[in-house]
Scaffold this active site. Structure first.
Site, PDB file in Angstrom:
ATOM      1  N   GLY A 131       0.835  -1.217   0.000  1.00 27.24           N
ATOM      2  CA  GLY A 131       0.000   0.000   0.000  1.00 27.24           C
ATOM      3  C   GLY A 131       0.860   1.253   0.000  1.00 27.24           C
ATOM      4  O   GLY A 131       0.478   2.295   0.543  1.00 27.24           O
ATOM      5  N   GLY A 170      -0.286   4.895  -0.887  1.00 28.34           N
ATOM      6  CA  GLY A 170      -1.387   5.495  -0.133  1.00 28.34           C
ATOM      7  C   GLY A 170      -0.937   6.653   0.750  1.00 28.34           C
ATOM      8  O   GLY A 170       0.213   7.103   0.692  1.00 28.34           O
ATOM      9  N   GLN A 171      -1.884   7.113   1.584  1.00 28.44           N
ATOM     10  CA  GLN A 171      -1.623   8.303   2.407  1.00 28.44           C
ATOM     11  C   GLN A 171      -0.429   8.083   3.338  1.00 28.44           C
ATOM     12  O   GLN A 171       0.473   8.922   3.403  1.00 28.44           O
ATOM     13  CB  GLN A 171      -2.874   8.642   3.240  1.00 28.44           C
ATOM     14  CG  GLN A 171      -2.749   9.968   3.983  1.00 28.44           C
ATOM     15  CD  GLN A 171      -3.851  10.189   5.019  1.00 28.44           C
ATOM     16  OE1 GLN A 171      -4.698   9.330   5.250  1.00 28.44           O
ATOM     17  NE2 GLN A 171      -3.833  11.348   5.646  1.00 28.44           N
ATOM     18  N   ARG A 216      -2.708  -0.469  -8.435  1.00 29.28           N
ATOM     19  CA  ARG A 216      -3.616   0.434  -9.170  1.00 29.28           C
ATOM     20  C   ARG A 216      -3.139   1.880  -9.174  1.00 29.28           C
ATOM     21  O   ARG A 216      -2.761   2.381 -10.192  1.00 29.28           O
ATOM     22  CB  ARG A 216      -5.051   0.364  -8.632  1.00 29.28           C
ATOM     23  CG  ARG A 216      -5.695  -0.959  -8.986  1.00 29.28           C
ATOM     24  CD  ARG A 216      -7.208  -0.873  -8.906  1.00 29.28           C
ATOM     25  NE  ARG A 216      -7.780  -2.211  -9.035  1.00 29.28           N
ATOM     26  CZ  ARG A 216      -8.787  -2.682  -8.343  1.00 29.28           C
ATOM     27  NH1 ARG A 216      -9.395  -1.914  -7.480  1.00 29.28           N
ATOM     28  NH2 ARG A 216      -9.212  -3.893  -8.519  1.00 29.28           N
ATOM     29  N   ASP A 269      -0.890  -7.158  -5.739  1.00 23.38           N
ATOM     30  CA  ASP A 269      -2.228  -7.283  -5.180  1.00 23.38           C
ATOM     31  C   ASP A 269      -2.100  -8.209  -3.973  1.00 23.38           C
ATOM     32  O   ASP A 269      -1.764  -9.396  -4.135  1.00 23.38           O
ATOM     33  CB  ASP A 269      -3.196  -7.878  -6.221  1.00 23.38           C
ATOM     34  CG  ASP A 269      -4.629  -7.897  -5.718  1.00 23.38           C
ATOM     35  OD1 ASP A 269      -4.834  -7.995  -4.487  1.00 23.38           O
ATOM     36  OD2 ASP A 269      -5.547  -7.821  -6.555  1.00 23.38           O
ATOM     37  N   TYR A 283     -15.338  -1.948   8.024  1.00 22.34           N
ATOM     38  CA  TYR A 283     -13.926  -1.586   8.240  1.00 22.34           C
ATOM     39  C   TYR A 283     -13.502  -1.982   9.664  1.00 22.34           C
ATOM     40  O   TYR A 283     -12.468  -2.648   9.856  1.00 22.34           O
ATOM     41  CB  TYR A 283     -13.777  -0.078   8.037  1.00 22.34           C
ATOM     42  CG  TYR A 283     -12.407   0.490   8.307  1.00 22.34           C
ATOM     43  CD1 TYR A 283     -11.314   0.146   7.519  1.00 22.34           C
ATOM     44  CD2 TYR A 283     -12.208   1.406   9.342  1.00 22.34           C
ATOM     45  CE1 TYR A 283     -10.063   0.708   7.747  1.00 22.34           C
ATOM     46  CE2 TYR A 283     -10.965   1.973   9.575  1.00 22.34           C
ATOM     47  CZ  TYR A 283      -9.892   1.617   8.783  1.00 22.34           C
ATOM     48  OH  TYR A 283      -8.656   2.172   9.013  1.00 22.34           O
ATOM     49  N   ILE A 293      -5.307  10.474  10.474  1.00 26.67           N
ATOM     50  CA  ILE A 293      -3.963  11.003  10.199  1.00 26.67           C
ATOM     51  C   ILE A 293      -4.058  12.246   9.317  1.00 26.67           C
ATOM     52  O   ILE A 293      -4.734  12.235   8.278  1.00 26.67           O
ATOM     53  CB  ILE A 293      -3.090   9.925   9.540  1.00 26.67           C
ATOM     54  CG1 ILE A 293      -2.978   8.732  10.492  1.00 26.67           C
ATOM     55  CG2 ILE A 293      -1.712  10.485   9.210  1.00 26.67           C
ATOM     56  CD1 ILE A 293      -2.224   7.558   9.931  1.00 26.67           C
TER      57      ILE A 293
HETATM   58  P1  NAD Z   1      -4.879   4.610   1.679  1.00 30.10           P
HETATM   59  O1  NAD Z   1      -6.262   4.250   1.245  1.00 30.10           O
HETATM   60  O2  NAD Z   1      -4.378   5.967   1.421  1.00 30.10           O
HETATM   61  O3  NAD Z   1      -3.843   3.564   1.088  1.00 30.10           O
HETATM   62  C1  NAD Z   1      -4.110   2.187   1.057  1.00 30.10           C
HETATM   63  C2  NAD Z   1      -3.411   1.616  -0.139  1.00 30.10           C
HETATM   64  O4  NAD Z   1      -3.806   0.243  -0.265  1.00 30.10           O
HETATM   65  C3  NAD Z   1      -3.794   2.321  -1.454  1.00 30.10           C
HETATM   66  O5  NAD Z   1      -2.646   2.891  -2.037  1.00 30.10           O
HETATM   67  C4  NAD Z   1      -4.360   1.205  -2.331  1.00 30.10           C
HETATM   68  O6  NAD Z   1      -3.881   1.285  -3.664  1.00 30.10           O
HETATM   69  C5  NAD Z   1      -3.800  -0.043  -1.657  1.00 30.10           C
HETATM   70  N1  NAD Z   1      -4.607  -1.223  -1.963  1.00 30.10           N
HETATM   71  C6  NAD Z   1      -5.960  -1.329  -2.039  1.00 30.10           C
HETATM   72  N2  NAD Z   1      -6.304  -2.568  -2.421  1.00 30.10           N
HETATM   73  C7  NAD Z   1      -5.148  -3.268  -2.563  1.00 30.10           C
HETATM   74  C8  NAD Z   1      -4.829  -4.593  -2.934  1.00 30.10           C
HETATM   75  N3  NAD Z   1      -5.794  -5.486  -3.249  1.00 30.10           N
HETATM   76  N4  NAD Z   1      -3.534  -4.965  -2.986  1.00 30.10           N
HETATM   77  C9  NAD Z   1      -2.551  -4.102  -2.679  1.00 30.10           C
HETATM   78  N5  NAD Z   1      -2.778  -2.813  -2.343  1.00 30.10           N
HETATM   79  C10 NAD Z   1      -4.067  -2.414  -2.271  1.00 30.10           C
HETATM   80  O7  NAD Z   1      -4.789   4.239   3.247  1.00 30.10           O
HETATM   81  P2  NAD Z   1      -3.751   4.770   4.344  1.00 30.10           P
HETATM   82  O8  NAD Z   1      -4.382   5.942   4.978  1.00 30.10           O
HETATM   83  O9  NAD Z   1      -2.393   4.883   3.793  1.00 30.10           O
HETATM   84  O10 NAD Z   1      -3.866   3.573   5.399  1.00 30.10           O
HETATM   85  C11 NAD Z   1      -2.886   2.557   5.515  1.00 30.10           C
HETATM   86  C12 NAD Z   1      -3.263   1.683   6.709  1.00 30.10           C
HETATM   87  O11 NAD Z   1      -3.398   2.484   7.892  1.00 30.10           O
HETATM   88  C13 NAD Z   1      -4.605   0.955   6.530  1.00 30.10           C
HETATM   89  O12 NAD Z   1      -4.532  -0.308   7.150  1.00 30.10           O
HETATM   90  C14 NAD Z   1      -5.565   1.828   7.328  1.00 30.10           C
HETATM   91  O13 NAD Z   1      -6.673   1.098   7.780  1.00 30.10           O
HETATM   92  C15 NAD Z   1      -4.685   2.291   8.471  1.00 30.10           C
HETATM   93  N6  NAD Z   1      -5.172   3.531   9.083  1.00 30.10           N
HETATM   94  C16 NAD Z   1      -5.149   4.717   8.411  1.00 30.10           C
HETATM   95  C17 NAD Z   1      -5.655   5.869   9.015  1.00 30.10           C
HETATM   96  C18 NAD Z   1      -5.655   7.199   8.308  1.00 30.10           C
HETATM   97  O14 NAD Z   1      -6.172   8.191   8.854  1.00 30.10           O
HETATM   98  N7  NAD Z   1      -5.081   7.324   7.129  1.00 30.10           N
HETATM   99  C19 NAD Z   1      -6.167   5.794  10.328  1.00 30.10           C
HETATM  100  C20 NAD Z   1      -6.213   4.558  10.964  1.00 30.10           C
HETATM  101  C21 NAD Z   1      -5.683   3.429  10.350  1.00 30.10           C
END
Ligand code: NAD
Length: 329
Positions: A13, A16-17, A41, A58, A147, A177
């Site tokens: 991932g 992602g963020q 993706r 994936d 979730y 975050i």
């Molecule tokens: P995000 O949605 O920005 O990034 C998640 C990434 O997962 C994306 O880049 C997406 O492309 C990837 N993804 C989706 N399906 C996939 C698959 N089948 N195979 C591989 N990659 C796949 O989320 P984030 O904010 O970076 O969060 C990362 C983790 O931190 C997650 O477990 C989330 O639950 C946890 N989290 C985030 C927050 C927040 O505020 N951002 C708060 C609590 C927990």
């Protein structure tokens, strides 16, 4: 005994963020060539793909997960791939397979190939029956979102793989975050990022949560530091292998808007409540008790509201170069 330094790292991932900021931080600390970024993706930014090894993955594909870990001789995985709260409500079956099959694939590979796994949980792992103030480390976890259900199940799986197979699983329950690099991926606290971009670009923001919705938030620098410090900490001191409560600041949209207005006079906030996301937020704690993280591995947040707002406006202004930005940003 301290844990051996991390040597070969995989971030799932990574686009992602969190991944788009954790990956460069890990590369700066451990060497770019030792940190493999795995995206899916979403196209990686040039910084991510060009600065070190990059794979497309994936996480639902168990063979591919194990193949990348074996090929790159990975010893530590930061497993960030997931579908987040609001997005998950729109596609619960897909959220279940990504969040649960993805995690068990990682844990199976970790068991076979001997890696440590960081897996973030969330304030979403709690529900309306949980105490909302100073939410204890160990308490009722009956979330009402898909979730949250995947997050509690993920916490239990991490516990299970640690107890049963000795896998070095570690995790935190992140609050919302706040970051400026990559827009969030469909969570309930996304307002706390959108508000800064709207404040600079438009001078106003329409918030999808009500003004008094109080939730835990954390800055991205603190969130990144927490993940690295936990993975570098002494395993003998870790009493919890599912996920540690983390807390940094407990804020409402109205309080965040006031702090922005002190820097950008004239900024206006409007409210158009989204019933789905409001119901999710109302089922989450207002502030977690993070005493266990402080005791076991020395967790301390560095950013409070004022530091976080300064940091965010500086980052957003650097990205947008808008005339509304004050000189000091
Ligand atoms: P995000 O949605 O920005 O990034 C998640 C990434 O997962 C994306 O880049 C997406 O492309 C990837 N993804 C989706 N399906 C996939 C698959 N089948 N195979 C591989 N990659 C796949 O989320 P984030 O904010 O970076 O969060 C990362 C983790 O931190 C997650 O477990 C989330 O639950 C946890 N989290 C985030 C927050 C927040 O505020 N951002 C708060 C609590 C927990």
């Amino acid at each position: 005994m301290s844990r051996l330094p991390l040597r070969r790292i995989l971030v799932t991932g990574a686009t992602g963020q969190i991944g788009s900021e954790l990956t460069p931080a890990l590369r700066a600390r451990y060497g770019a060539e030792n940190v493999v970024a795995a995206g899916h993706r979403r196209e990686p930014g040039p910084q991510l793909a060009a600065a070190g090894p990059y794979e497309t993955l994936d996480v639902r594909d168990r063979q591919a997960v194990a193949g990348i870990i074996a090929h790159h001789r990975i010893d530590t995985v930061f497993h960030l791939a997931a579908i987040l709260s609001a997005s998950a409500e729109a596609k619960p079956a897909e959220a279940w397979t990504v969040n649960m099959d993805g995690l068990i694939n990682l844990l199976e590979a970790a068991r076979d190939l001997g890696c440590a796994v960081f897996h973030p949980s969330s304030i979403g792992a709690f529900g309306p029956d949980t105490p909302r103030f100073q939410t204890p480390q160990v308490t009722v976890q009956r979330p009402t979102t898909i979730y949250g259900i995947t997050k509690v199940s993920g916490e239990l799986l991490c516990d299970y793989y640690h107890r049963r197979f000795g896998v070095d699983t570690r995790g935190v329950r992140y609050p919302g975050i706040v970051s400026a690099e990559t827009m969030p991926g469909g969570g309930t606290t996304d307002y706390a990022v959108e508000i800064f971009f709207a404040a600079v670009r438009e001078g106003e923001y329409t918030c999808f949560l009500g003004p008094d919705t109080r939730l835990d938030l954390i800055s991205m620098p603190d969130a990144v530091r927490a993940a690295i410090e936990l993975m570098e900490s002494d395993p003998a001191r870790l009493r919890h292998r599912n996920a540690y409560n983390l807390s940094a600041m407990s804020l409402t949209p109205a309080e965040l808007a006031s702090a922005i207005r002190r820097r950008l006079p004239g900024f206006r906030i409007n409210y158009r409540v989204d019933p789905l996301r409001q119901a999710i937020a109302d089922s989450w704690p207002e502030r977690l008790d993070d005493a266990a993280a402080r005791t076991d591995w020395g967790w301390r947040p560095e950013d409070d509201l004022e530091r976080m707002v300064d940091y965010m406006l500086k980052r957003v202004c650097a990205k947008t170069d808008h005339p509304r930005c004050p000189d000091r940003f």
